[in-house]
Design an enzyme around this catalytic site. Structure first.
Site, PDB file in Angstrom:
ATOM      1  N   SER A 102      39.375  43.089  30.749  1.00 61.32           N
ATOM      2  CA  SER A 102      39.121  44.387  31.616  1.00 61.32           C
ATOM      3  C   SER A 102      39.179  44.303  33.313  1.00 61.32           C
ATOM      4  O   SER A 102      39.887  43.719  33.602  1.00 61.32           O
ATOM      5  CB  SER A 102      37.790  45.469  30.933  1.00 61.32           C
ATOM      6  OG  SER A 102      37.224  46.105  31.724  1.00 61.32           O
ATOM      7  N   ASP A 244      41.845  49.929  37.113  1.00 66.39           N
ATOM      8  CA  ASP A 244      40.929  48.658  36.818  1.00 66.39           C
ATOM      9  C   ASP A 244      42.839  47.525  35.810  1.00 66.39           C
ATOM     10  O   ASP A 244      43.489  48.027  35.502  1.00 66.39           O
ATOM     11  CB  ASP A 244      39.708  48.348  36.012  1.00 66.39           C
ATOM     12  CG  ASP A 244      40.427  48.851  34.711  1.00 66.39           C
ATOM     13  OD1 ASP A 244      40.709  48.997  33.122  1.00 66.39           O
ATOM     14  OD2 ASP A 244      38.674  47.963  33.948  1.00 66.39           O
TER      15      ASP A 244
END
Length: 453
Positions: A102, A244
């Site tokens: 992530s 992200d």
């Protein structure tokens, strides 16, 4: 008690336990065993990843493990986490695997699973996978001959996901005439996101779309909103959108370059859905980290808030249990459950753009629906995750601060589910005061639990 899995799968430094190829293969074998049912049909598991260098080795190890248990693999390559969830359910696969850490730096990586319906695995299934690995129960299970699995590459996975995303945007609208600054964090959305906004008619200024394996999240993306802020002002854009590394979260900025976080985006979208009678049970699901200003905004609009522990998986669990259709986190994870099963940065941005189009208002004006209370968040690395209430000096200081804040603020102390970090968050009317108190608490934490130099 789970040991391998944190709040978002297994995560760590790539090529260091538990994020090794050996563990990836074991996870693949255990997951394949669990997701195989008693039916005779061939079973399939989708595997996708972000743009990290270590993704190649972990992907190959997972493929080997899954195929060695007689299950086929569908490879989709670099694709946002929500895209992998979507492909898993739309292709009727037995499960999905995401290889990503992530928003973490490129040195880290992670492995998480989706079930056949595209939702993250419940804790009890993750625990089953762990126990299988620990017990060595399946080591002797070795299908042979035509029973071993094989891997297929799904070449049109990105195209399928682009079509899905565009279909979540109102058909009577487009984005023509809008100028968008888009930062893809050199991550999984570097091809998909620009295509979505451009095909809907927007002029898109792209940043963070040149991944090289080591630059994911490096001074770009949702953790660095100042990048889109400066670009919006430079290009006189209508909005800046920052994703992200795996594009499951989004942070935006308005036409003046001011940051608009997840709380504000939820306030805008939730109040719009309330007006149109689309917000189920007039309820928004958030976490304990959301600003008290969001509670005030929802009450003023005639809605209410349900709060969960931190982590989008807990938000989704509460939404499914309570029959709600909108939830999310201040960090930019937002779940529009009528459209997708997990946090989706691109989809969330599209819903926000739809409100801008529907109301014909700029983002700066829409953001005024919520006035955030001053909030301070301080992190520190810790050597162990000990219950703070068992350390008298820290517990006493927290009680003292809570008494001073009264009903006009709060203190929230929590450990990260994915890193050796403790987070201290304070809200109140006076920024100077709460900053000082937060630093006092964090200094005590470092004294008792800080990493040894």
């Amino acid at each position: 008690m789970k040991k391998l899995f944190g709040t978002d799968g297994v995560r760590g430094v790539a090529n260091v336990y538990p994020m090794t190829t050996e563990m990836a293969m074991q996870l693949g074998r255990a997951a394949a065993y669990i997701f195989k049912s008693s039916s005779k049909r061939r079973h399939r598991i989708v595997i996708g990843k972000d743009t990290r260098l270590s993704g190649y080795m972990l992907e190959n190890a997972m493929v080997a493990g899954i195929c060695s248990m007689g299950v086929d693999v569908l490879l989709v390559g670099p694709l946002p986490t929500p895209g992998i969830a979507n492909i898993t359910s739309s292709m009727r696969a037995d499960a999905g695997v995401v290889i990503s850490a992530s928003h973490n730096p490129f040195q880290d990586n992670g492995i998480k699973f989706f079930s056949a319906d595209g939702f993250k695995l419940p804790d009890q299934i993750e625990l089953k996978i762990e126990k299988l690995i620990e017990s060595n129960k399946i080591d002797s299970l070795r299908p042979t001959a035509s029973e071993v699995g094989k891997a297929f590459r799904i070449d049109d996975a990105a195209g399928r996901y682009i079509v899905f995303l565009k279909n979540t945007f109102p058909t009577e609208m487009d984005l023509s005439g809008m100028k968008i600054v888009l930062d893809c964090a050199n991550g999984a959305a570097y091809r998909v996101a620009p295509a979505v906004f451009e095909e809907l008619g927007a002029e898109v200024i792209c940043l963070g779309v040149s991944p090289n394996g080591t630059n994911i999240n490096a001074d770009c993306g949702s953790l660095y909103p100042q990048v889109i802020s400066e670009a919006v002002k430079k290009h006189r854009a209508d909005i800046g959108i920052a994703l992200d590394g795996d594009a499951d979260r989004v942070i935006v900025c308005d036409e003046f370059g001011h940051e608009v976080d997840g709380d504000h985006i939820m306030a805008i979208c939730a109040t719009d859905m309330l007006r149109r009678k689309l917000l189920k049970k007039k309820t928004l699901v958030t976490t304990v980290m959301s600003n008290m200003g969001l509670d005030i905004a929802m009450r003023a609009a005639g809605g209410k808030i349900v709060k969960t522990a931190v982590g989008d998986r807990y938000v989704v669990e509460e939404m499914r249990k309570g029959g709600y259709n909108l939830g999310g986190e201040q960090s930019g994870h937002m779940i529009f459950l009528d459209s997708n099963t997990t946090g989706d940065g691109i989809l969330s941005a599209l819903q926000l753009l739809a409100v801008m189009r529907r109301t014909e208002k700029p983002l700066s004006e829409l953001s005024e629906v919520m006035i955030a209370l001053p909030q301070v968040l301080v992190n520190t690395r810790v050597r162990e995750k000990k219950d703070i209430t068992t350390i008298p000096e820290i517990a006493a200081r927290i009680r003292d601060v809570e008494e001073k804040l009264g009903n006009e603020g709060r203190v929230l102390i929590r450990y990260s589910g994915t890193e050796p970090l403790l987070r201290v968050m304070l809200e109140g009317k006076d920024t100077y005061e709460i900053t000082a108190w937060a630093n006092e608490i964090i200094d005590l934490v470092r004294k008792h639990l800080g990493e040894k130099q």
